[in-house]
Design a protein around this motif. Structure first.
Motif, PDB file in Angstrom:
ATOM      1  N   PRO A 131       0.816  -1.224   0.000  1.00 45.92           N
ATOM      2  CA  PRO A 131       0.000   0.000   0.000  1.00 45.92           C
ATOM      3  C   PRO A 131       0.846   1.270   0.000  1.00 45.92           C
ATOM      4  CG  PRO A 131      -0.936  -1.606   1.507  1.00 45.92           C
ATOM      5  CD  PRO A 131       0.386  -2.162   1.051  1.00 45.92           C
ATOM      6  N   GLU A 132       1.969   1.252   0.733  1.00 40.36           N
ATOM      7  CA  GLU A 132       2.833   2.428   0.778  1.00 40.36           C
ATOM      8  C   GLU A 132       3.451   2.700  -0.589  1.00 40.36           C
ATOM      9  OE1 GLU A 132       5.096   5.699   2.277  1.00 40.36           O
ATOM     10  OE2 GLU A 132       3.200   4.722   2.797  1.00 40.36           O
ATOM     11  N   THR A 133       3.831   1.644  -1.297  1.00 41.26           N
ATOM     12  CA  THR A 133       4.391   1.810  -2.643  1.00 41.26           C
ATOM     13  C   THR A 133       3.362   2.434  -3.572  1.00 41.26           C
ATOM     14  OG1 THR A 133       5.854  -0.102  -2.356  1.00 41.26           O
ATOM     15  CG2 THR A 133       5.396   0.595  -4.616  1.00 41.26           C
ATOM     16  N   LEU A 134       2.130   1.987  -3.466  1.00 42.30           N
ATOM     17  CA  LEU A 134       1.074   2.533  -4.322  1.00 42.30           C
ATOM     18  C   LEU A 134       0.804   4.006  -4.010  1.00 42.30           C
ATOM     19  CD1 LEU A 134      -1.383  -0.509  -4.240  1.00 42.30           C
ATOM     20  CD2 LEU A 134       0.003   0.253  -6.183  1.00 42.30           C
ATOM     21  N   ARG A 135       0.925   4.368  -2.731  1.00 39.40           N
ATOM     22  CA  ARG A 135       0.687   5.765  -2.346  1.00 39.40           C
ATOM     23  C   ARG A 135       1.846   6.663  -2.777  1.00 39.40           C
ATOM     24  NH1 ARG A 135      -1.532   3.347   2.497  1.00 39.40           N
ATOM     25  NH2 ARG A 135       0.555   3.347   3.418  1.00 39.40           N
ATOM     26  N   LYS A 136       3.066   6.153  -2.695  1.00 40.68           N
ATOM     27  CA  LYS A 136       4.249   6.987  -2.886  1.00 40.68           C
ATOM     28  C   LYS A 136       4.670   7.123  -4.338  1.00 40.68           C
ATOM     29  CE  LYS A 136       7.264   9.111  -0.134  1.00 40.68           C
ATOM     30  NZ  LYS A 136       6.879  10.000   0.979  1.00 40.68           N
ATOM     31  N   THR A 137       4.267   6.183  -5.188  1.00 38.17           N
ATOM     32  CA  THR A 137       4.735   6.169  -6.571  1.00 38.17           C
ATOM     33  C   THR A 137       3.586   6.357  -7.556  1.00 38.17           C
ATOM     34  OG1 THR A 137       4.463   3.776  -6.941  1.00 38.17           O
ATOM     35  CG2 THR A 137       6.472   4.491  -5.810  1.00 38.17           C
ATOM     36  N   SER A 138       3.932   6.333  -8.827  1.00 40.92           N
ATOM     37  CA  SER A 138       2.922   6.463  -9.884  1.00 40.92           C
ATOM     38  C   SER A 138       2.516   5.104 -10.444  1.00 40.92           C
ATOM     39  CB  SER A 138       3.465   7.342 -11.022  1.00 40.92           C
ATOM     40  OG  SER A 138       4.596   6.727 -11.627  1.00 40.92           O
ATOM     41  N   SER A 140       0.418   2.936  -9.528  1.00 39.05           N
ATOM     42  CA  SER A 140      -1.020   2.644  -9.520  1.00 39.05           C
ATOM     43  C   SER A 140      -1.709   3.140 -10.789  1.00 39.05           C
ATOM     44  CB  SER A 140      -1.690   3.280  -8.298  1.00 39.05           C
ATOM     45  OG  SER A 140      -1.545   4.690  -8.324  1.00 39.05           O
ATOM     46  N   THR A 172       6.510  11.928  -6.360  1.00 37.84           N
ATOM     47  CA  THR A 172       6.250  12.007  -7.801  1.00 37.84           C
ATOM     48  C   THR A 172       6.307  13.452  -8.279  1.00 37.84           C
ATOM     49  OG1 THR A 172       3.865  12.157  -7.430  1.00 37.84           O
ATOM     50  CG2 THR A 172       4.791   9.957  -7.790  1.00 37.84           C
ATOM     51  N   ASN A 248       8.022   9.056 -11.357  1.00 37.20           N
ATOM     52  CA  ASN A 248       8.609   8.789 -10.046  1.00 37.20           C
ATOM     53  C   ASN A 248       9.933   9.532  -9.907  1.00 37.20           C
ATOM     54  OD1 ASN A 248       6.566   6.995  -9.238  1.00 37.20           O
ATOM     55  ND2 ASN A 248       7.581   5.263 -10.218  1.00 37.20           N
TER      56      ASN A 248
END
Length: 274
Positions: A131-138, A140, A172, A248
């Protein structure tokens, strides 16, 4: 109950041998330590700490380092919720599958991810997204068919062609302009002030995992720009993106270390001690 004098303790401890030499004392005893590592039945009576084998501790997660030199562009095959409840990303690729093993690290658009499945016959691999990766990067925003930059983690024999890239995306940015000049391409990206303070002209930055040199920083616009030569344009995904698309960003780690030292008071304490 005393041990018999004929019994010698010879586990992991040194053996004690007694020797007698002539002196004023008729019975002097000199203790000589000689290592003896032969196993004996008395090993069973030693403390458990002596019996425990040495264990090598491994880091809780993958430790990876990249160069920002993209090895190939892959193509997203599937992105969505996995049967186990997590979020998986399946990518078609070829170069990065050479020598791949489960648990290896591959940077996908600059994000260090762990290989959870791979199939060399159909040239694809799967990585899990937290979930943190999805929030922090593009990541998703990817969809089937989206091209992605791919790079395997470096090995001791790898050439350092770019700069030290950890694969830990800081945030991002948004592409605000793309302007050709000859066969090169100017790209301007807007990002938040918290990241812009680490970006300096002629410094390094990783954009979607590509090691690039910053040309200018526009503080009033909260932007920075860089130029892509013709060769790079053919090897990375940035030119394929449109104005308004996210990228990113990973800033140079050295700037964050310097800021941390300054905030901790290390420099002032060192100056005062001098």
């Amino acid at each position: 109950m005393p041990l018999s004098s004929s019994l010698t303790l010879t586990p992991t401890l040194p053996r004690i041998a007694a020797t007698t030499q002539a002196s004023h004392n008729p019975h002097p005893t000199h203790l000589r330590f000689t290592p003896n590592f032969k196993p004996t039945h008395l090993r069973a009576f030693l403390p458990l700490t002596s019996l425990a084998p040495t264990r090598h501790r491994h880091a809780a997660g993958p430790v990876c380092l990249f160069t920002g030199i993209v090895e190939e562009m892959g193509s997203v095959k599937q992105l969505g919720t996995a049967p186990h409840g997590g979020f998986d990303l399946k990518i078609a690729a070829s170069t990065v599958l050479d020598g791949v093993n489960l648990g290896d690290s591959i940077a996908v658009n600059g994000t260090c991810l762990t290989v959870t499945e791979f199939d060399g016959k159909v040239s694809e691999f799967t990585v899990g997204l937290s979930p943190e990766t999805l929030r922090k990067t593009s990541l998703s925003e990817l969809e089937p068919g989206s091209p992605v930059n791919l790079e395997r983690a470096v090995t001791p024999s790898s050439r350092m062609g770019g700069h030290f890239v950890q694969g830990h995306v800081d945030g991002t940015g948004v592409i605000v302009s793309k302007v050709p000049e000859g066969d090169s391409l100017w790209v301007k990206v807007r990002t938040e002030k918290s990241l812009l303070k680490y970006i300096v002209p002629k410094g390094f930055i990783a954009v979607d995992g590509t090691s690039l040199t910053v040309v200018d920083v526009f503080d009033d616009e909260e932007c920075f720009n860089f130029m892509l030569v013709a060769y790079t344009q053919q090897k990375v995904v940035i030119p394929l993106k449109n104005v308004g698309d996210k990228v990113n960003l990973e800033v140079d780690i050295l700037g964050k270390y310097v800021e941390r030292l300054l905030d901790s008071g290390f420099v002032s304490s060192y100056t005062n001690s001098s």
